[in-house]
Design a protein around this motif. Structure first.
Motif, short mmCIF file in Angstrom:
data_model
loop_
_atom_site.label_atom_id
_atom_site.label_comp_id
_atom_site.label_asym_id
_atom_site.label_seq_id
_atom_site.Cartn_x
_atom_site.Cartn_y
_atom_site.Cartn_z
N ASP A 8 25.58 42.69 83.78
CA ASP A 8 26.19 42.01 82.63
C ASP A 8 26.38 43.00 81.48
O ASP A 8 27.39 42.96 80.77
CB ASP A 8 25.32 40.85 82.19
N ARG A 9 25.41 43.86 81.28
CA ARG A 9 25.53 44.87 80.22
C ARG A 9 26.75 45.77 80.47
O ARG A 9 27.53 46.03 79.55
CB ARG A 9 24.26 45.73 80.17
N LYS A 10 26.91 46.19 81.69
CA LYS A 10 28.04 47.06 82.04
C LYS A 10 29.37 46.34 81.82
O LYS A 10 30.33 46.93 81.29
CB LYS A 10 27.92 47.54 83.48
N ALA A 11 29.42 45.07 82.21
CA ALA A 11 30.65 44.29 82.05
C ALA A 11 30.99 44.10 80.57
O ALA A 11 32.15 44.19 80.16
CB ALA A 11 30.52 42.94 82.74
N LEU A 12 29.95 43.85 79.76
CA LEU A 12 30.18 43.65 78.33
C LEU A 12 30.59 44.95 77.64
O LEU A 12 31.46 44.94 76.75
CB LEU A 12 28.92 43.08 77.68
N ILE A 13 29.99 46.05 78.03
CA ILE A 13 30.37 47.35 77.46
C ILE A 13 31.85 47.61 77.72
O ILE A 13 32.59 48.07 76.84
CB ILE A 13 29.50 48.48 78.04
N GLU A 14 32.29 47.30 78.94
CA GLU A 14 33.70 47.47 79.28
C GLU A 14 34.58 46.53 78.46
O GLU A 14 35.63 46.92 77.95
CB GLU A 14 33.90 47.20 80.78
N VAL A 44 21.02 39.03 69.68
CA VAL A 44 22.00 39.57 68.73
C VAL A 44 21.88 41.09 68.64
O VAL A 44 22.90 41.81 68.65
CB VAL A 44 21.79 38.93 67.34
N GLU A 45 20.68 41.59 68.58
CA GLU A 45 20.49 43.04 68.46
C GLU A 45 20.89 43.76 69.74
O GLU A 45 21.43 44.88 69.69
CB GLU A 45 19.03 43.33 68.09
N GLU A 46 20.65 43.12 70.87
CA GLU A 46 21.04 43.76 72.14
C GLU A 46 22.56 43.81 72.27
O GLU A 46 23.12 44.82 72.70
CB GLU A 46 20.43 43.01 73.32
N ILE A 47 23.23 42.73 71.88
CA ILE A 47 24.69 42.71 71.95
C ILE A 47 25.28 43.77 71.03
O ILE A 47 26.21 44.49 71.39
CB ILE A 47 25.23 41.31 71.58
N SER A 48 24.74 43.87 69.81
CA SER A 48 25.27 44.84 68.86
C SER A 48 25.07 46.28 69.35
O SER A 48 25.81 47.18 68.96
CB SER A 48 24.62 44.66 67.49
N GLY A 49 24.08 46.48 70.20
CA GLY A 49 23.82 47.81 70.73
C GLY A 49 24.76 48.23 71.84
O GLY A 49 24.71 49.38 72.30
N GLU A 52 29.86 50.31 69.35
CA GLU A 52 29.87 50.79 67.97
C GLU A 52 30.71 49.88 67.08
O GLU A 52 30.62 49.96 65.85
CB GLU A 52 30.41 52.22 67.92
N SER A 53 31.51 49.03 67.69
CA SER A 53 32.37 48.11 66.93
C SER A 53 31.64 46.83 66.54
O SER A 53 32.20 45.99 65.83
CB SER A 53 33.62 47.75 67.75
N ILE A 54 30.40 46.66 67.01
CA ILE A 54 29.63 45.46 66.69
C ILE A 54 28.37 45.87 65.93
O ILE A 54 27.61 46.72 66.38
CB ILE A 54 29.23 44.70 67.97
N SER A 55 28.17 45.25 64.78
CA SER A 55 26.97 45.50 64.00
C SER A 55 26.19 44.20 63.84
O SER A 55 26.73 43.11 64.06
CB SER A 55 27.32 46.06 62.62
N ALA A 56 24.94 44.31 63.45
CA ALA A 56 24.09 43.14 63.28
C ALA A 56 23.28 43.25 62.00
O ALA A 56 22.79 44.33 61.66
CB ALA A 56 23.16 42.96 64.48
N SER A 106 30.44 31.55 74.96
CA SER A 106 31.12 31.19 73.71
C SER A 106 30.96 32.31 72.69
O SER A 106 31.92 32.68 71.99
CB SER A 106 30.54 29.89 73.15
N LEU A 107 29.75 32.84 72.57
CA LEU A 107 29.50 33.91 71.62
C LEU A 107 30.34 35.15 71.94
O LEU A 107 30.93 35.76 71.04
CB LEU A 107 28.01 34.27 71.62
N ILE A 108 30.41 35.50 73.21
CA ILE A 108 31.20 36.67 73.61
C ILE A 108 32.68 36.43 73.32
O ILE A 108 33.38 37.31 72.80
CB ILE A 108 30.99 37.00 75.10
N THR A 109 33.16 35.22 73.62
CA THR A 109 34.56 34.89 73.34
C THR A 109 34.85 34.97 71.86
O THR A 109 35.89 35.48 71.43
CB THR A 109 34.89 33.49 73.86
#
Length: 220
Positions: A8-14, A44-49, A52-56, A106-109
């Motif tokens: 999931d991390r790899k898919a989200l990074i892409e 939230v902190e994991e997603i922002s990591g 670089e386009s996402i901050s928390a 929903s959050l990712i969308t």
């Protein structure tokens, strides 16, 4: 410990590599953390990591009461999805309760939508929203195990993107039982509009537009 699986991390990074404008996630918790505050903050902190386009930013509901007031936050955990960068914008997108289970999508969308700056609504809906003169508040009650809830949440958040007069909240029904009782939430998704009109299920855009018009008439 990561909350996300490696695939999931790899898919989200892409996915996040395609972001246009930066996105800022603003999370509210408190020193004596609530039941899911710790997990929500970690998410939230994991997603922002992942980009670089996402901050928390993380604030305490009590100690940072002024900031909470600016975002109209009155319960926790809460997450606000905003446009970041040099021209920040709060679209009125709110999550009350942990966005887990089906609501994680929903959050990712929302991150992708806010980054794009385009709600994707129909021309008819956009034109009607542009004519609004009074504030509208949508509360979409959900549970993490409801597969029909994300479309209702995203549609409400798309509306919030279209107008500064609209705020749209995802409310996790189990985490906020007093609110669920107040609005007689016996099934999800259930959308409450301006305290006066409700809608059951994940209705299509034209049906929600009809309900919005009904709410406006009720408060006129």
């Amino acid at each position: 410990m990561s909350l996300l699986k490696e695939e999931d991390r790899k898919a989200l990074i892409e996915e996040f590599s395609k972001l246009n404008d930066p996105v800022k996630l603003v999370m509210f918790t408190q020193e004596m953390e609530c039941q899911y505050c710790r997990e929500t903050r970690a998410l939230v902190e994991e997603i922002s990591g992942l980009s670089e386009s996402i901050s928390a930013e993380v604030y305490d509901l009590v100690h940072d009461a002024e900031i909470a007031g600016q975002y109209k936050i009155d319960k926790i955990p809460a997450v606000v999805v905003t446009k970041g960068g040099e021209q920040p914008k709060d679209y009125g997108i709110r999550y009350f309760g942990i966005p887990s289970g089906y609501e994680f999508s929903s959050l990712i969308t929302d991150i992708l939508l806010v980054s794009s700056g385009d709600s994707g609504l129909s021309t008819e809906t956009r034109n009607w929203v542009a004519s609004l003169e009074y504030p509208m508040h949508l509360q979409v009650f959900v549970t993490p195990t409801c597969p029909y809830c994300p479309p209702a949440v995203i549609l409400a958040h798309r509306l919030a993107m279209e107008s500064d007069l609209i705020q749209a909240d995802m409310v996790e029904a189990i985490e906020f039982p007093a609110l669920s009782n107040k609005y007689q939430v016996h099934g999800v998704p259930r959308t409450i509009i301006n305290e006066t009109v409700h809608m059951e299920g994940a209705a299509p855009e034209p049906m929600l537009l009809t309900k919005l018009q009904e709410a406006v008439q009720a408060t006129a």
